[in-house]
Design an enzyme around this catalytic site. Structure first.
Site, PDB file in Angstrom:
ATOM      1  N   ASP A 172       0.775  -1.172  -0.031  1.00  9.91           N
ATOM      2  CA  ASP A 172       0.099   0.137  -0.038  1.00  9.91           C
ATOM      3  C   ASP A 172       0.979   1.272   0.025  1.00  9.91           C
ATOM      4  OD1 ASP A 172      -3.145   0.849   1.242  1.00  9.91           O
ATOM      5  OD2 ASP A 172      -1.625   2.293   1.312  1.00  9.91           O
ATOM      6  N   ARG A 233     -13.437  -3.798  -6.606  1.00  7.01           N
ATOM      7  CA  ARG A 233     -13.889  -3.194  -7.596  1.00  7.01           C
ATOM      8  C   ARG A 233     -13.529  -3.729  -8.852  1.00  7.01           C
ATOM      9  NH1 ARG A 233     -17.206  -1.544  -5.207  1.00  7.01           N
ATOM     10  NH2 ARG A 233     -18.099   0.531  -4.918  1.00  7.01           N
ATOM     11  N   ASP A 257     -16.260 -10.834  -6.785  1.00  5.85           N
ATOM     12  CA  ASP A 257     -17.292 -10.441  -6.538  1.00  5.85           C
ATOM     13  C   ASP A 257     -17.929  -9.214  -7.291  1.00  5.85           C
ATOM     14  OD1 ASP A 257     -19.612 -10.161  -4.699  1.00  5.85           O
ATOM     15  OD2 ASP A 257     -18.586  -8.411  -3.652  1.00  5.85           O
ATOM     16  N   GLU A 262     -21.324  -3.999 -14.476  1.00 10.21           N
ATOM     17  CA  GLU A 262     -22.473  -4.658 -13.650  1.00 10.21           C
ATOM     18  C   GLU A 262     -23.615  -3.799 -13.679  1.00 10.21           C
ATOM     19  OE1 GLU A 262     -21.443  -4.395  -9.488  1.00 10.21           O
ATOM     20  OE2 GLU A 262     -19.268  -5.443  -9.791  1.00 10.21           O
ATOM     21  N   HIS A 280     -21.674  -9.022  -6.745  1.00 11.87           N
ATOM     22  CA  HIS A 280     -21.338  -7.871  -5.696  1.00 11.87           C
ATOM     23  C   HIS A 280     -22.086  -7.925  -4.280  1.00 11.87           C
ATOM     24  CE1 HIS A 280     -20.167  -3.404  -6.347  1.00 11.87           C
ATOM     25  NE2 HIS A 280     -20.043  -3.724  -4.760  1.00 11.87           N
ATOM     26  N   LEU A 281     -21.690  -8.890  -3.675  1.00 16.03           N
ATOM     27  CA  LEU A 281     -22.333  -9.256  -2.479  1.00 16.03           C
ATOM     28  C   LEU A 281     -21.539  -9.018  -1.029  1.00 16.03           C
ATOM     29  CD1 LEU A 281     -23.915 -12.739  -2.871  1.00 16.03           C
ATOM     30  CD2 LEU A 281     -25.113 -10.305  -3.112  1.00 16.03           C
TER      31      LEU A 281
HETATM   32  N1  LIG Z   1     -17.340  -5.796  -2.766  1.00 17.38           N
HETATM   33  C1  LIG Z   1     -18.113  -5.101  -2.066  1.00 17.38           C
HETATM   34  O1  LIG Z   1     -19.489  -5.060  -1.648  1.00 17.38           O
HETATM   35  C2  LIG Z   1     -17.348  -4.025  -1.462  1.00 17.38           C
HETATM   36  C3  LIG Z   1     -17.746  -3.610   0.067  1.00 17.38           C
HETATM   37  C4  LIG Z   1     -17.021  -2.519   0.666  1.00 17.38           C
HETATM   38  C5  LIG Z   1     -15.879  -1.891  -0.014  1.00 17.38           C
HETATM   39  N2  LIG Z   1     -15.657  -2.358  -1.161  1.00 17.38           N
HETATM   40  C6  LIG Z   1     -14.540  -1.758  -1.927  1.00 17.38           C
HETATM   41  O2  LIG Z   1     -13.327  -2.498  -1.603  1.00 17.38           O
HETATM   42  C7  LIG Z   1     -12.430  -1.429  -1.635  1.00 17.38           C
HETATM   43  C8  LIG Z   1     -11.571  -1.030  -0.527  1.00 17.38           C
HETATM   44  O3  LIG Z   1     -12.401  -0.342   0.470  1.00 17.38           O
HETATM   45  P1  LIG Z   1     -11.691   0.354   1.745  1.00 17.38           P
HETATM   46  O4  LIG Z   1     -13.018   0.685   2.663  1.00 17.38           O
HETATM   47  O5  LIG Z   1     -10.829  -0.786   2.405  1.00 17.38           O
HETATM   48  O6  LIG Z   1     -10.978   1.480   1.378  1.00 17.38           O
HETATM   49  P2  LIG Z   1      -9.811   2.096   1.935  1.00 17.38           P
HETATM   50  O7  LIG Z   1     -10.010   3.696   1.644  1.00 17.38           O
HETATM   51  O8  LIG Z   1      -9.911   2.128   3.550  1.00 17.38           O
HETATM   52  O9  LIG Z   1      -8.587   1.632   1.675  1.00 17.38           O
HETATM   53  C9  LIG Z   1      -8.125   1.465   0.268  1.00 17.38           C
HETATM   54  C10 LIG Z   1      -6.393   1.497   0.322  1.00 17.38           C
HETATM   55  O10 LIG Z   1      -5.972   1.214  -1.151  1.00 17.38           O
HETATM   56  C11 LIG Z   1      -4.764   2.012  -0.877  1.00 17.38           C
HETATM   57  N3  LIG Z   1      -4.124   2.022  -2.259  1.00 17.38           N
HETATM   58  C12 LIG Z   1      -4.638   3.208  -3.054  1.00 17.38           C
HETATM   59  N4  LIG Z   1      -4.112   3.124  -4.267  1.00 17.38           N
HETATM   60  C13 LIG Z   1      -3.342   1.914  -4.349  1.00 17.38           C
HETATM   61  C14 LIG Z   1      -2.370   1.457  -5.152  1.00 17.38           C
HETATM   62  N5  LIG Z   1      -2.053   1.719  -6.282  1.00 17.38           N
HETATM   63  N6  LIG Z   1      -1.761   0.194  -4.798  1.00 17.38           N
HETATM   64  C15 LIG Z   1      -1.977  -0.379  -3.654  1.00 17.38           C
HETATM   65  N7  LIG Z   1      -2.723   0.328  -2.679  1.00 17.38           N
HETATM   66  C16 LIG Z   1      -3.563   1.254  -2.930  1.00 17.38           C
HETATM   67  C17 LIG Z   1      -5.007   3.195  -0.213  1.00 17.38           C
HETATM   68  O11 LIG Z   1      -3.682   3.793   0.276  1.00 17.38           O
HETATM   69  C18 LIG Z   1      -5.959   2.649   0.950  1.00 17.38           C
HETATM   70  O12 LIG Z   1      -5.214   2.120   2.237  1.00 17.38           O
HETATM   71  C19 LIG Z   1     -13.061   0.013  -2.488  1.00 17.38           C
HETATM   72  O13 LIG Z   1     -12.845  -0.247  -3.685  1.00 17.38           O
HETATM   73  C20 LIG Z   1     -14.374  -0.344  -1.884  1.00 17.38           C
HETATM   74  O14 LIG Z   1     -15.289   0.305  -2.840  1.00 17.38           O
HETATM   75  C21 LIG Z   1     -16.334  -3.234  -1.858  1.00 17.38           C
HETATM   76  O1  LIG Z   2     -18.239   0.257  -2.112  1.00 16.29           O
HETATM   77  C1  LIG Z   2     -18.995  -0.443  -1.391  1.00 16.29           C
HETATM   78  O2  LIG Z   2     -19.569   0.119  -0.407  1.00 16.29           O
HETATM   79  C2  LIG Z   2     -19.455  -1.769  -2.003  1.00 16.29           C
HETATM   80  O3  LIG Z   2     -19.270  -2.001  -3.113  1.00 16.29           O
HETATM   81  C3  LIG Z   2     -20.960  -1.808  -1.610  1.00 16.29           C
HETATM   82  O4  LIG Z   2     -21.891  -1.706  -2.817  1.00 16.29           O
HETATM   83  P1  LIG Z   2     -23.393  -1.923  -2.752  1.00 16.29           P
HETATM   84  O5  LIG Z   2     -23.858  -0.736  -1.696  1.00 16.29           O
HETATM   85  O6  LIG Z   2     -23.951  -1.462  -3.698  1.00 16.29           O
HETATM   86  O7  LIG Z   2     -23.722  -3.342  -2.115  1.00 16.29           O
END
Ligand SMILES: NC(=O)c1ccc[n+]([C@@H]2O[C@H](COP(=O)([O-])OP(=O)(O)OC[C@H]3O[C@@H](n4cnc5c(N)ncnc54)[C@H](O)[C@@H]3O)[C@@H](O)[C@H]2O)c1
Ligand SMILES: O=C(O)[C@H](O)COP(=O)(O)O
Length: 528
Positions: A172, A233, A257, A262, A280-281
């Site tokens: 990171d 993502r 996921d 999407e 996307h769960l």
């Molecule tokens: N699948 C889902 O339903 C779901 C749910 C929640 C979050 N998400 C996704 O998960 C991801 C992470 O969420 P989070 O809450 O941990 O975010 P966060 O902002 O806490 O963490 C993201 C991290 O990525 C790091 N980063 C940025 N660019 C980078 C790079 N080039 N290489 C390595 N690291 C890098 C940042 O420094 C940061 O520490 C987001 O994309 C969010 O949208 C998905």
């Molecule tokens: O970025 C997020 O918080 C997750 O991808 C969740 O997306 P959703 O609200 O569509 O489940």
């Protein structure tokens, strides 16, 4: 005033209780609107609440003439055009913490399912196949998990993977060796992480820099038989490169996921037996949905009713203790901006804001934005707000500089705003007097003591006997009552100023007559 709130994606009913209970807001829930239907009705709403489905595009925002805030019940804001929101002065808030746990748990479920072929074996059994040979898995113990992006979710995944006795190695840009050590995990460059991992999980946001971060070149650097997880993502992993890496047996399995597009059901990756997937769960648990809906509902109500949002995305967040210190100066900073913009007839090129005394040891950027709002309002109207003020100034080529200075000129706090144009520099300074409120204390080089409130007339004149009397007589003729008057001069018989506070706005005609009086150089009516 009743604020209208539109919820356009499915949000937890329990979670939106703060909205239901709030006074002065009315909620409409419509989660099946087409983009066209949404665009047609968006102007009716003050706030829009979404998850990841609703695409909040520039076009939609431009039609949202009453919109003040967009609430994203979740983390990722890649479905919202942030630049457009900022430009149109719409605050975006999200709920960054509420679904961390669920997303981390889902990631672990994916890693374990991948390792033991659980979805594939289940699918076979459901189709009446008792097959034990095809689904021999691998243990997680002693395997290396590469975590790309060690933010909230990445760190939770790392913590859980250690519980599975995995070795964790993370990359990171904000991770230091020391921090990694404290967390009991390994630290490496992206390349080192890719080279050493048996499983790789990505947890970055989708940004320009992270789009296709895991591409063909990255796959080439990985161990043969590596397994890949993406619960962050779609687009962080190049799907075409992943497909090729799986069919050439470089990658043994992938758990997805999220997808570049999407919703998606027919994707060539889904046809590969090595790929397991969920739609996307990651955040789809009762708890996460309740958490994020509560957080975002609270922030939206707070912001609509004049408070400060906890999780702003297109504004830096300000800790409460800092806010408590600077809040009393908000009124003064905006008034200084409005006052000065009225004295400035030419295009502003540079704005310097000097903070002195008590203001030197606090974060003052919210005051800077508020001052700039005051400076721009005269020409841009109410369209300017704290969200877009500095953005709009920059777009207009105005440089904004913030300075902390020890020169408080004897005041316990002093805020000085200086505007540079091609004709020179104008400035105004103000202070907050303990128990007495805001005061203008300096205009250009003249010391004054004026409450920055109401209607004012600012007069530049020659320091001559009778000048003040002539202004007073003319205002009396115009039936404009003078409440207070402040005068200042550079030297006897030299340039001087008058600041009058009057009971009503001085109309153009009266202003023109004042300008015609002898020894008067300039007159400006200012409404604060
Ligand atoms: N699948 C889902 O339903 C779901 C749910 C929640 C979050 N998400 C996704 O998960 C991801 C992470 O969420 P989070 O809450 O941990 O975010 P966060 O902002 O806490 O963490 C993201 C991290 O990525 C790091 N980063 C940025 N660019 C980078 C790079 N080039 N290489 C390595 N690291 C890098 C940042 O420094 C940061 O520490 C987001 O994309 C969010 O949208 C998905
Ligand atoms: O970025 C997020 O918080 C997750 O991808 C969740 O997306 P959703 O609200 O569509 O489940």
């Amino acid at each position: 005033m009743v604020y209208q709130i539109l919820v356009s994606d499915p949000l937890s009913e329990d979670g939106i209780q703060p909205l239901r209970k709030a006074d002065g807001v009315e909620i409409t829930i419509q989660t099946a609107l087409t983009p066209e239907q949404l665009a047609e009705k968006i102007h009716e709403y003050d706030a829009l609440l979404v998850r990841s489905q609703t695409q909040v595009t520039r076009d939609l925002i431009s039609k949202a003439t009453n919109l003040k805030v967009i609430g994203r019940a979740g983390v990722g804001v890649d479905n919202i055009d942030l630049e457009a929101a900022t430009e149109f002065g719409v605050l975006v808030v999200n709920a960054p913490d509420g679904n961390t746990n669920s997303a981390a748990e889902h990631t672990m479920a994916m890693i374990m399912s991948l390792a033991r072929n659980i979805p594939q074996a289940f699918h076979a059994l459901k189709h009446n196949k008792w097959d034990r040979k095809s689904y021999v898995g691998v243990e997680l113990k002693n395997k290396t998990l590469g975590v790309v992006g060690l933010g909230r979710i990445g760190a939770e995944v790392a913590f859980r993977a250690k519980g599975q006795r995995m070795n964790v190695k993370a990359y990171d840009p904000f991770l230091t060796e020391e921090k990694a050590k404290k967390m009991g995990i390994g630290y490496g460059t992206l390349e080192e992480v890719l080279q050493s991992a048996d499983f790789i999980t990505v947890h970055t946001p989708l940004l320009k820099e992270t789009k296709h971060l895991i591409n063909q070149k990255a796959f080439e650097q990985m161990k043969d038989g590596v397994q890949i997880v993406n619960c962050a993502r779609g687009g962080i992993i190049d799907e075409e490169a992943l497909y090729q890496a799986i069919v050439t047996k470089k990658v043994a399995g992938a758990a997805l996921d999220v997808f570049e597009e999407e919703p998606i059901t027919d994707h060539k990756l889904l046809e590969l037996p090595e790929v397991i997937a969920t739609p996307h769960l990651g955040a789809s648990t009762k708890e996460a949905q309740e958490n994020v809906a509560i957080d975002v509902s609270k922030d939206v109500v707070t912001f609509l009713t004049g408070g400060l949002a906890r999780n702003p995305v297109n504004l830096p967040s300000v800790p409460k203790e800092v806010m408590n210190k600077i809040e009393p100066y908000f009124h003064l900073s905006e008034k200084l901006g409005i006052f000065l913009t009225n004295l400035t007839q030419e295009a502003m090129e540079e704005v310097n804001i000097y903070y002195a005394g008590d203001l030197t040891d606090v974060e003052v950027s919210p005051l800077t934005r508020n001052t700039v709002k005051g400076l721009l309002k005269r020409h841009l109207g109410d369209h300017v707000n704290d969200v877009n003020a500095t953005y709009l100034a920059e777009k207009k080529g105005i440089t904004i500089n913030e300075h902390k200075t020890s020169s408080s000129k004897g005041f316990t706090n002093l805020l000085t705003v200086e505007v540079r144009t091609n004709l020179g520099t104008r400035s105004v300074a103000g202070t907050l007097l303990n128990g007495l409120g805001a005061r203008l204390v300096k205009v250009d080089d003249y010391s004054v003591d004026v409450i920055p409130e109401g209607h004012m007339v600012f007069v530049r004149h020659k320091d001559q006997p009778g000048a003040i009397g002539r202004v007073g007589t003319l205002l009396a003729k115009e039936l404009v009552n003078i409440a207070t008057m402040q005068v200042g001069r550079s030297n006897v018989g030299g340039d001087a100023i008058m600041i009058l506070t009057v009971d009503k706005h001085l109309e153009k005609e009266g202003l023109e007559q004042l300008k015609q009086l002898s020894d008067i150089y300039g007159v400006t009516a200012i409404d604060l």
